[in-house]
Write a protein that holds these residues in place. Sequence first.
Motif, mmCIF file in Angstrom:
data_model
loop_
_atom_site.group_PDB
_atom_site.id
_atom_site.type_symbol
_atom_site.label_atom_id
_atom_site.label_comp_id
_atom_site.label_asym_id
_atom_site.label_seq_id
_atom_site.Cartn_x
_atom_site.Cartn_y
_atom_site.Cartn_z
ATOM 1 N N ARG A 67 33.164 84.591 -31.200
ATOM 2 C CA ARG A 67 32.572 85.624 -30.325
ATOM 3 C C ARG A 67 33.569 86.767 -30.093
ATOM 4 N N ARG A 68 34.816 86.407 -29.857
ATOM 5 C CA ARG A 68 35.818 87.453 -29.584
ATOM 6 C C ARG A 68 36.034 88.320 -30.814
ATOM 7 N N ARG A 70 33.881 89.135 -32.869
ATOM 8 C CA ARG A 70 32.766 90.096 -32.923
ATOM 9 C C ARG A 70 32.881 91.121 -31.815
ATOM 10 N N GLU A 72 33.128 90.714 -28.628
ATOM 11 C CA GLU A 72 32.538 90.439 -27.311
ATOM 12 C C GLU A 72 33.676 90.365 -26.302
ATOM 13 N N TYR A 76 33.120 87.830 -20.791
ATOM 14 C CA TYR A 76 31.808 87.222 -21.014
ATOM 15 C C TYR A 76 31.970 85.850 -21.663
ATOM 16 N N PRO A 92 26.692 88.787 -19.877
ATOM 17 C CA PRO A 92 26.379 90.062 -20.528
ATOM 18 C C PRO A 92 25.414 90.961 -19.746
ATOM 19 N N GLU A 203 33.801 96.662 -27.465
ATOM 20 C CA GLU A 203 33.579 95.684 -26.384
ATOM 21 C C GLU A 203 32.609 96.244 -25.348
ATOM 22 N N HIS A 207 28.402 95.598 -26.002
ATOM 23 C CA HIS A 207 28.192 94.368 -25.239
ATOM 24 C C HIS A 207 27.891 94.561 -23.758
ATOM 25 N N GLU A 208 28.378 95.631 -23.144
ATOM 26 C CA GLU A 208 28.098 95.789 -21.716
ATOM 27 C C GLU A 208 26.760 96.518 -21.561
#
Length: 281
Positions: A67-68, A70, A72, A76, A92, A203, A207-208
């Motif tokens: 995940r990181r 990618r 993210e 999260y 998220p 990030e 993602h946000e």
Amino acid sequence: MAETWTVLGVLKWTAGHLRAKGVENGRLDAEWMLADLLGLDRVGLYLHFDRPLQADELAAYRERVRRRARREPLQYIVGHCEFWSLRFRVEPGVLIPRADTEVLVEEALARMADTGTLLDVGTGSGCIALSLLHERQNWHGLGLDCSEEALRIARANAAALGLAGRIDLARGELTMLPEGPFDLIASNPPYIPAADLADLMPEVRDHEPRLALDGGPDGLQAYRHLAGQVDRLTSGGWLLVEVGIGQAQAVRDLLAEAGLTDLFVRDDYAGIPRVVGGRRP
Ligand code: GLN
């Protein structure tokens, strides 16, 4: 026999892997993700560098690294972050609380009497309202958000902090605030000019929640709406808002035009004008 991975071994490997994916502090993120997974703090992790990871730990950790990689956000992935020295659950569906926003909390506290009622517009995780209520036992709060998802997370945070009895969390739009009146209105509204969204770090950008970021064509849309509703303040009540880089003067002007007095601008710890406020005469 499968290869044995130790704590130090996976940290080193992850640091290199995340660096290759463009993550700035890959080693640090690796430490946070692994320490959290193993129920240790970072010092505890250092004391266990030679500890071999069990197969299930390794599998869960690999998923975090994926995940990181990618891009993210770390918060999260571990599901929580610290704000005002309190722990907030984040998912998220909410903006990750930023250290800059603690400056807004400081300025609000400096203006809050013993008792009162506050409104947090766009409460997200609830970080602003809940930090203030944590510090002021005789205050009551209302946190508004347009997102049900955010309200769910804010409610979980209120409960975890033992503040559920002193805050209402309700669906609402910043274009139509409740009547109040409130002794304090605080907001960290969306303020990124729409055209700048594409240039944000992956990030944030990917993602946000867009709703938490997009401030309209010039980034000032939310402030215009808030300035138009200062009649929701008690006489002497304060409106405090966080602003983006380069927005302080324009927002100060909006609050002045709205009739607020005792206007102030406060820098964050990086020296950027970050909080603008004023009070209703
Ligand atoms: N009030 C929350 C915070 O400051 C959320 C703000 C937002 O979503 N724009 O983190």
